[in-house]
Structures are given as structure tokens and as C-alpha cells.
Design a protein around this motif. Structure first.
Motif, PDB file in Angstrom:
ATOM      1  N   ALA A  74       0.620  -1.473  -0.271  1.00 50.88           N
ATOM      2  CA  ALA A  74      -0.419  -0.363   0.115  1.00 50.88           C
ATOM      3  C   ALA A  74       0.799   1.506  -0.267  1.00 50.88           C
ATOM      4  CB  ALA A  74      -0.928   0.024   1.060  1.00 50.88           C
ATOM      5  N   ALA A  75       0.308   2.058  -0.555  1.00 52.91           N
ATOM      6  CA  ALA A  75       0.887   3.357  -0.230  1.00 52.91           C
ATOM      7  C   ALA A  75       0.771   4.078   0.934  1.00 52.91           C
ATOM      8  CB  ALA A  75       0.625   4.145  -1.374  1.00 52.91           C
ATOM      9  N   GLY A  76       0.368   4.063   1.773  1.00 48.12           N
ATOM     10  CA  GLY A  76       0.478   4.703   3.315  1.00 48.12           C
ATOM     11  C   GLY A  76       0.320   3.670   4.284  1.00 48.12           C
ATOM     12  N   SER A  77       1.234   4.624   5.410  1.00 44.61           N
ATOM     13  CA  SER A  77       1.308   3.426   6.294  1.00 44.61           C
ATOM     14  C   SER A  77      -0.397   3.818   7.649  1.00 44.61           C
ATOM     15  CB  SER A  77       2.199   4.176   7.423  1.00 44.61           C
ATOM     16  OG  SER A  77       1.697   5.788   7.771  1.00 44.61           O
ATOM     17  N   ALA A  78      -0.901   4.477   7.418  1.00 43.82           N
ATOM     18  CA  ALA A  78      -2.067   4.555   8.249  1.00 43.82           C
ATOM     19  C   ALA A  78      -3.107   4.771   7.758  1.00 43.82           C
ATOM     20  CB  ALA A  78      -2.737   6.120   9.687  1.00 43.82           C
ATOM     21  N   SER A  79      -4.817   3.883   8.429  1.00 43.00           N
ATOM     22  CA  SER A  79      -6.737   3.502   7.327  1.00 43.00           C
ATOM     23  C   SER A  79      -7.154   4.448   7.698  1.00 43.00           C
ATOM     24  CB  SER A  79      -6.944   2.021   8.380  1.00 43.00           C
ATOM     25  OG  SER A  79      -7.113   2.390   9.113  1.00 43.00           O
ATOM     26  N   ALA A  80      -7.772   4.602   6.831  1.00 47.18           N
ATOM     27  CA  ALA A  80      -8.574   5.160   6.860  1.00 47.18           C
ATOM     28  C   ALA A  80      -9.552   5.969   8.197  1.00 47.18           C
ATOM     29  CB  ALA A  80      -9.953   5.429   5.879  1.00 47.18           C
ATOM     30  N   THR A 119     -13.345   1.345   6.877  1.00 46.36           N
ATOM     31  CA  THR A 119     -12.808   1.698   6.979  1.00 46.36           C
ATOM     32  C   THR A 119     -11.335   1.829   7.263  1.00 46.36           C
ATOM     33  OG1 THR A 119     -13.388   3.061   9.364  1.00 46.36           O
ATOM     34  CG2 THR A 119     -14.444   4.332   6.784  1.00 46.36           C
ATOM     35  N   GLY A 120     -11.010   0.325   8.250  1.00 45.21           N
ATOM     36  CA  GLY A 120     -10.166  -0.060   9.101  1.00 45.21           C
ATOM     37  C   GLY A 120      -9.031  -0.693   7.845  1.00 45.21           C
ATOM     38  N   ALA A 121     -10.192  -1.779   7.108  1.00 42.72           N
ATOM     39  CA  ALA A 121      -9.309  -1.920   6.082  1.00 42.72           C
ATOM     40  C   ALA A 121      -8.747  -1.291   4.495  1.00 42.72           C
ATOM     41  CB  ALA A 121     -10.737  -3.145   5.204  1.00 42.72           C
ATOM     42  N   LEU A 122      -9.131   0.020   4.446  1.00 46.96           N
ATOM     43  CA  LEU A 122      -8.844   0.809   3.710  1.00 46.96           C
ATOM     44  C   LEU A 122      -7.867   1.764   3.597  1.00 46.96           C
ATOM     45  CD1 LEU A 122     -10.258   2.463   1.251  1.00 46.96           C
ATOM     46  CD2 LEU A 122     -11.410   3.793   2.444  1.00 46.96           C
ATOM     47  N   VAL A 123      -6.662   2.050   3.207  1.00 47.57           N
ATOM     48  CA  VAL A 123      -5.919   2.506   3.194  1.00 47.57           C
ATOM     49  C   VAL A 123      -5.358   3.539   2.042  1.00 47.57           C
ATOM     50  CG1 VAL A 123      -3.120   2.095   3.850  1.00 47.57           C
ATOM     51  CG2 VAL A 123      -4.559   0.588   3.962  1.00 47.57           C
ATOM     52  N   PRO A 124      -5.368   5.388   2.514  1.00 43.60           N
ATOM     53  CA  PRO A 124      -5.244   5.973   1.359  1.00 43.60           C
ATOM     54  C   PRO A 124      -3.068   6.390   1.484  1.00 43.60           C
ATOM     55  CG  PRO A 124      -6.584   6.411   3.970  1.00 43.60           C
ATOM     56  CD  PRO A 124      -6.165   5.745   3.982  1.00 43.60           C
ATOM     57  N   PRO A 125      -2.892   7.421   0.503  1.00 44.27           N
ATOM     58  CA  PRO A 125      -1.780   7.211   0.405  1.00 44.27           C
ATOM     59  C   PRO A 125      -1.403   8.311   1.284  1.00 44.27           C
ATOM     60  CG  PRO A 125      -2.536   7.913  -1.215  1.00 44.27           C
ATOM     61  CD  PRO A 125      -3.671   7.623  -0.549  1.00 44.27           C
ATOM     62  N   ARG A 126       0.023   8.068   1.669  1.00 43.71           N
ATOM     63  CA  ARG A 126       0.563   9.361   2.723  1.00 43.71           C
ATOM     64  C   ARG A 126       0.554  10.022   1.739  1.00 43.71           C
ATOM     65  NH1 ARG A 126       6.312   8.278   6.032  1.00 43.71           N
ATOM     66  NH2 ARG A 126       5.177   7.421   7.104  1.00 43.71           N
ATOM     67  N   ARG A 140       2.265  10.614  -2.873  1.00 48.92           N
ATOM     68  CA  ARG A 140       1.489   9.795  -3.317  1.00 48.92           C
ATOM     69  C   ARG A 140       0.650   8.814  -3.226  1.00 48.92           C
ATOM     70  NH1 ARG A 140       5.978  12.862  -7.094  1.00 48.92           N
ATOM     71  NH2 ARG A 140       5.652  14.817  -6.821  1.00 48.92           N
ATOM     72  N   GLY A 141      -0.064   8.109  -4.758  1.00 50.21           N
ATOM     73  CA  GLY A 141       0.136   6.713  -4.596  1.00 50.21           C
ATOM     74  C   GLY A 141      -1.534   6.347  -4.534  1.00 50.21           C
ATOM     75  N   ARG A 142      -2.340   5.769  -5.277  1.00 53.54           N
ATOM     76  CA  ARG A 142      -3.388   4.786  -4.879  1.00 53.54           C
ATOM     77  C   ARG A 142      -3.669   4.493  -3.720  1.00 53.54           C
ATOM     78  NH1 ARG A 142      -4.883   0.527 -10.458  1.00 53.54           N
ATOM     79  NH2 ARG A 142      -7.414   0.952  -9.979  1.00 53.54           N
ATOM     80  N   VAL A 143      -5.001   4.718  -3.589  1.00 52.58           N
ATOM     81  CA  VAL A 143      -6.113   4.190  -2.190  1.00 52.58           C
ATOM     82  C   VAL A 143      -5.701   2.840  -2.552  1.00 52.58           C
ATOM     83  CG1 VAL A 143      -7.969   4.013  -1.048  1.00 52.58           C
ATOM     84  CG2 VAL A 143      -7.290   5.853  -2.034  1.00 52.58           C
ATOM     85  N   ALA A 144      -5.546   2.059  -1.134  1.00 47.94           N
ATOM     86  CA  ALA A 144      -6.203   0.977  -1.468  1.00 47.94           C
ATOM     87  C   ALA A 144      -7.029   0.088  -0.300  1.00 47.94           C
ATOM     88  CB  ALA A 144      -4.574   0.095  -0.810  1.00 47.94           C
ATOM     89  N   LEU A 145      -7.674  -0.500  -0.933  1.00 50.25           N
ATOM     90  CA  LEU A 145      -8.515  -1.451  -0.256  1.00 50.25           C
ATOM     91  C   LEU A 145      -8.006  -3.168   0.286  1.00 50.25           C
ATOM     92  CD1 LEU A 145     -11.691  -1.370   1.228  1.00 50.25           C
ATOM     93  CD2 LEU A 145     -12.654  -2.641  -0.959  1.00 50.25           C
ATOM     94  N   LEU A 146      -7.706  -3.445   1.328  1.00 51.30           N
ATOM     95  CA  LEU A 146      -6.874  -4.594   1.846  1.00 51.30           C
ATOM     96  C   LEU A 146      -8.837  -5.403   1.454  1.00 51.30           C
ATOM     97  CD1 LEU A 146      -4.692  -3.819   4.623  1.00 51.30           C
ATOM     98  CD2 LEU A 146      -4.998  -3.225   2.224  1.00 51.30           C
ATOM     99  N   THR A 147      -7.917  -6.749   1.042  1.00 52.34           N
ATOM    100  CA  THR A 147      -8.491  -7.214   0.198  1.00 52.34           C
ATOM    101  C   THR A 147      -8.502  -8.907   0.798  1.00 52.34           C
ATOM    102  OG1 THR A 147      -9.932  -6.154  -1.138  1.00 52.34           O
ATOM    103  CG2 THR A 147     -10.387  -8.940  -1.113  1.00 52.34           C
ATOM    104  N   GLY A 148      -9.500  -9.620   0.527  1.00 50.20           N
ATOM    105  CA  GLY A 148      -8.111 -11.795   1.227  1.00 50.20           C
ATOM    106  C   GLY A 148      -9.563 -12.291   1.609  1.00 50.20           C
ATOM    107  N   HIS A 149      -9.172 -12.568   3.246  1.00 53.97           N
ATOM    108  CA  HIS A 149      -9.776 -13.525   3.959  1.00 53.97           C
ATOM    109  C   HIS A 149     -11.284 -13.703   3.792  1.00 53.97           C
ATOM    110  CE1 HIS A 149      -8.356 -10.633   6.785  1.00 53.97           C
ATOM    111  NE2 HIS A 149      -9.328 -11.119   7.195  1.00 53.97           N
ATOM    112  N   ASP A 150     -11.971 -12.305   4.074  1.00 54.72           N
ATOM    113  CA  ASP A 150     -13.009 -12.505   4.289  1.00 54.72           C
ATOM    114  C   ASP A 150     -13.966 -12.410   3.056  1.00 54.72           C
ATOM    115  OD1 ASP A 150     -13.106 -11.332   6.715  1.00 54.72           O
ATOM    116  OD2 ASP A 150     -11.813  -9.609   6.247  1.00 54.72           O
ATOM    117  N   LEU A 151     -12.910 -12.559   2.054  1.00 57.81           N
ATOM    118  CA  LEU A 151     -13.925 -12.524   0.619  1.00 57.81           C
ATOM    119  C   LEU A 151     -15.335 -13.803   0.578  1.00 57.81           C
ATOM    120  CD1 LEU A 151     -11.273 -12.693  -2.371  1.00 57.81           C
ATOM    121  CD2 LEU A 151     -13.131 -10.896  -2.319  1.00 57.81           C
ATOM    122  N   GLY A 152     -16.142 -13.568  -0.159  1.00 57.74           N
ATOM    123  CA  GLY A 152     -17.184 -14.338  -0.280  1.00 57.74           C
ATOM    124  C   GLY A 152     -18.563 -13.640  -1.102  1.00 57.74           C
ATOM    125  N   ALA A 153     -19.414 -13.760  -0.874  1.00 52.88           N
ATOM    126  CA  ALA A 153     -20.775 -14.101  -2.336  1.00 52.88           C
ATOM    127  C   ALA A 153     -21.954 -14.458  -1.483  1.00 52.88           C
ATOM    128  CB  ALA A 153     -21.061 -15.196  -2.397  1.00 52.88           C
TER     129      ALA A 153
END
Length: 372
Positions: free
Chosen positions: A96-102, A210-217, A219-232
Motif C-alpha cells: 500500500a502507499a500509506g501506513s495508516a487506515s482511513a 475504513t479499517g481495511a481502507l488505506v489512503p496514500p501518505r 502520492r499513490g493509490r488508495v488501497a482496499l485490503l482484500t482477501g480472507h473475507d471474500l465471499g458471496a
């Protein structure tokens, strides 16, 4: 992810062992459910490691069948990067481009922090639109997000519970009564198996927050950390999860209450946009192009099931009432997880009273006026 792994030689369960690269640990926090470690790289980027907390049995893994379907970096212009990371030790490693979540930025009263969070929610809404538009794989239906499963097991009492979680459930039956609990389980059933003419499940992030959402410090892109909670399940679950996060913030944060309910001194927390403003930003961007998401988007074709049709330039179709109910599911799941993976706190009794109100109003405060 390519290149030398800066965490090689480290035991992710204990944090022991040397780093072989130049990445430096800059933040570490977590609960009994999930541990988080953030490392800064020499190029100014960051690595986020999510692994199991000390009370979680087994590793945190992403369902490979679903990870392969997640849209890539160029899928949505202006959207957040859906960072599925890579398996590392017992968890997942994200860039990610940031060190702190939204969520962390929402504790900063400066106006620029509020603008950064609003920008991040805009990016998250576009990313979720892309995720929800991915066709589900053929074959057996994917499982619902694990948070929904944990909620159902706790509310129904079908599995052994941690002592604090069992205590919370007993109090919930006293405060809520059986009728509210039954309504909650009905909403969970509908979130997993959408009902109505033409209703269908979509690919879900599972813990959009907002805890999974990481704004850039910088420059860079916002990241939405995604993975183990994926489902349908129905798309409203992801929408309600994010909006319920903001509802809980508005209720639980003294800074927010001081800034927006007139209880604080003039100017206190003045830089923080209200939860309602942030909800409007997020839901408005998700449904942009629909005109009115409630009347034409939420049931414009008569089914109100959130199919996500984009014909004629319309945005995704969703049901605002279902969004509100899913927001309640999110707050209750967070409450349940706290009791399970942390310890008992008398603050949970306040949560029970608050969630009783949310159940009675079907989470309507999560869906702002003007988009419903």
C-alpha cells in the motif's frame, strides 16, 4: 509481488526473527482475531501484514477460487486498488502507499484528514462496483463472508462460545428479546441468499470498512485490503458494512459527538466531516448514474434485489432498505467479535442498547437522505 521478500526469516505468529531486507516496522496492533503489522520500505511504500490473532485458530487465508476473480489494478479508473496480497507465513502480505487506515485518519480533526477519507471512500465505492460486477464462478456457490457466519452462529447459539461472547448473548436475549434476534437472523439469511424476482448473489469483499481502507501518505493509490473475507451474497452487505462502520463511529467516538451534536466547544473537531456526509459520498458514488438509487435504483425494475444492471448508463441497482439492515449486521458482528476475541467490557451493555435501536429502525440512519 516480485523481488526479495523483506520479511523472510520472520515468524509471523510471534514476530521473532530478523528482517532480511530494509523494511522497518512502523506500526503494530491487533486483537485476538487479527494481528496487523505495517512496514515501511526504502522507496517510501508500505507492506501490511494481516495474520491471525492470538485467539484465532489457524492461519488467515484468502479463498483462491475467489481471489482469482478480483479485478486487477487497471480495472477501474479512480477506484481503489483491491489488494489481495500474497500468502506469507500464517497471513497475507499487502502493498500500500500509506501506513495508516482511513479509520485512523478519522481520529485526526484536521480538515485535510477528512478530505483524504472522503477521497478514499470515493475510491472504495468505485472498486466495490467493479468487484460486484464480476460474474461468480460456475459450480458450487461460494460461501458467504466469514463475518456473516460468525454472526449467525453467535445469534443462534448453535456453536460453543467464548465466555464473554456467551455472556453477551445472554444479555442480548434479555435486552433485545427473541423477536429482535429473529429479525437479525432473517436479515443474515437474506444477505447470504438474496430473495425476490431476479435476485442474485455477487462477489463480496466481506469486510469493507475504513479499517481495511488505506489512503496514500502523499502520492499513490488508495488501497482496499482484500482477501480472507471474500465471499458471496447480496451486494448490500458490502455497502451496509461500510456504512455501518460510519454509524458506529458517529455513535462511539467522543470527538465525533462533540463535533456534530453540539456537545463540544465551538470548533472542536470542526475538520471532521459528519458520518452522514461520508455516507452520502460513498453511497452516492457507488450508485452514480442511477438518478435516484432508492426509487429507480433500489427498485426501478420492480424487484429491489440489487442486481447491478448497468444498461442505459445506470449505476448498480441496490435496495436501500437492505443496505440499512446490513449496516445493523455489521455493528452487531463487530460487537460479537469484540466479546469473542478481546474481553468482557461493560461498554458492551451500551452496545446492546444501541443495537436494539438500530434493529428497530432497520438501520435507516446508515442510508443518508438524497440517495435513498
Amino acid at each position: 509481488m516480485t523481488g526479495t521478500d523483506p520479511l523472510a526469516g520472520m515468524d509471523p505468529l510471534t514476530g521473532a526473527g530478523p528482517l532480511t531486507g530494509a523494511a522497518v516496522l512502523v506500526a503494530e496492533h491487533g486483537t485476538g482475531l487479527q494481528a496487523t503489522r505495517v512496514y515501511e520500505e526504502p522507496d517510501g511504500g508500505f507492506l501490511w501484514w494481516h495474520g491471525p490473532g492470538h485467539r484465532y485458530a489457524g492461519p488467515l487465508r484468502a479463498p483462491g477460487r475467489l481471489v482469482a476473480l478480483v479485478p486487477g489494478e487497471e480495472a477501474v479508473v479512480g477506484g481503489a486498488l483491491l489488494s489481495t496480497g500474497q500468502t506469507h507465513g500464517s497471513g497475507l502480505l499487502h502493498r500500500a502507499a500509506g501506513s495508516a487506515s482511513a479509520a485512523a485518519w478519522l481520529r485526526d480533526p484536521r480538515p485535510q484528514a477528512g478530505r483524504l477519507v472522503a477521497h478514499s471512500l470515493t475510491a472504495a465505492a468505485r472498486a466495490l462496483r467493479a468487484l460486484h460486477g464480476v460474474p461468480l464462478p460456475q459450480g458450487p456457490a461460494p460461501a458467504p463472508p466469514p463475518g456473516l457466519r460468525r454472526l449467525r452462529e453467535w445469534a443462534s447459539g448453535t456453536v460453543p462460545l467464548a465466555p464473554a461472547a456467551e455472556r453477551l448473548r445472554r444479555h442480548a436475549l434479555e435486552v433485545w428479546g427473541g423477536a429482535r434476534t429473529a429479525r437479525l437472523l432473517d436479515w443474515a439469511d437474506d444477505a447470504e441468499r438474496p430473495t425476490g424476482v431476479g435476485a442474485s448473489a455477487v462477489l463480496l469483499h466481506g469486510w469493507a470498512s475504513t479499517g481495511a481502507l488505506v489512503p496514500p501518505r502523499s502520492r499513490g493509490r488508495v488501497a482496499l485490503l482484500t482477501g480472507h473475507d471474500l465471499g458471496a451474497g447480496r451486494r448490500e452487505l458490502d455497502l451496509g458494512w461500510m456504512l455501518g462502520d460510519l454509524v458506529e463511529l458517529a455513535w462511539s467516538s467522543p470527538l465525533y459527538r462533540a463535533a456534530h451534536d453540539g456537545a463540544g466547544a465551538p470548533g472542536e473537531g470542526a475538520g471532521l466531516p459528519s458520518a452522514a456526509v461520508l455516507q452520502h459520498v460513498f453511497l452516492g458514488v457507488y450508485g452514480e448514474g442511477t438518478g435516484s438509487t432508492g426509487s429507480s435504483g433500489g427498485g426501478g425494475d420492480g424487484d429491489g434485489c440489487g442486481r447491478g444492471d448497468r444498461a442505459g448508463g445506470r449505476g448498480p441497482v441496490y435496495d436501500p432498505a437492505a443496505v440499512g439492515r446490513c449496516a445493523v449486521l455489521r455493528v452487531v458482528t463487530h460487537m460479537r467479535d469484540f466479546a469473542t476475541y478481546c474481553e468482557w467490557s461493560d461498554e458492551l451493555l451500551d452496545y446492546l442498547a444501541f443495537t436494539a435501536e438500530l434493529i428497530d429502525e432497520e438501520g435507516r440512519r446508515a442510508v443518508p437522505r438524497g440517495v435513498s
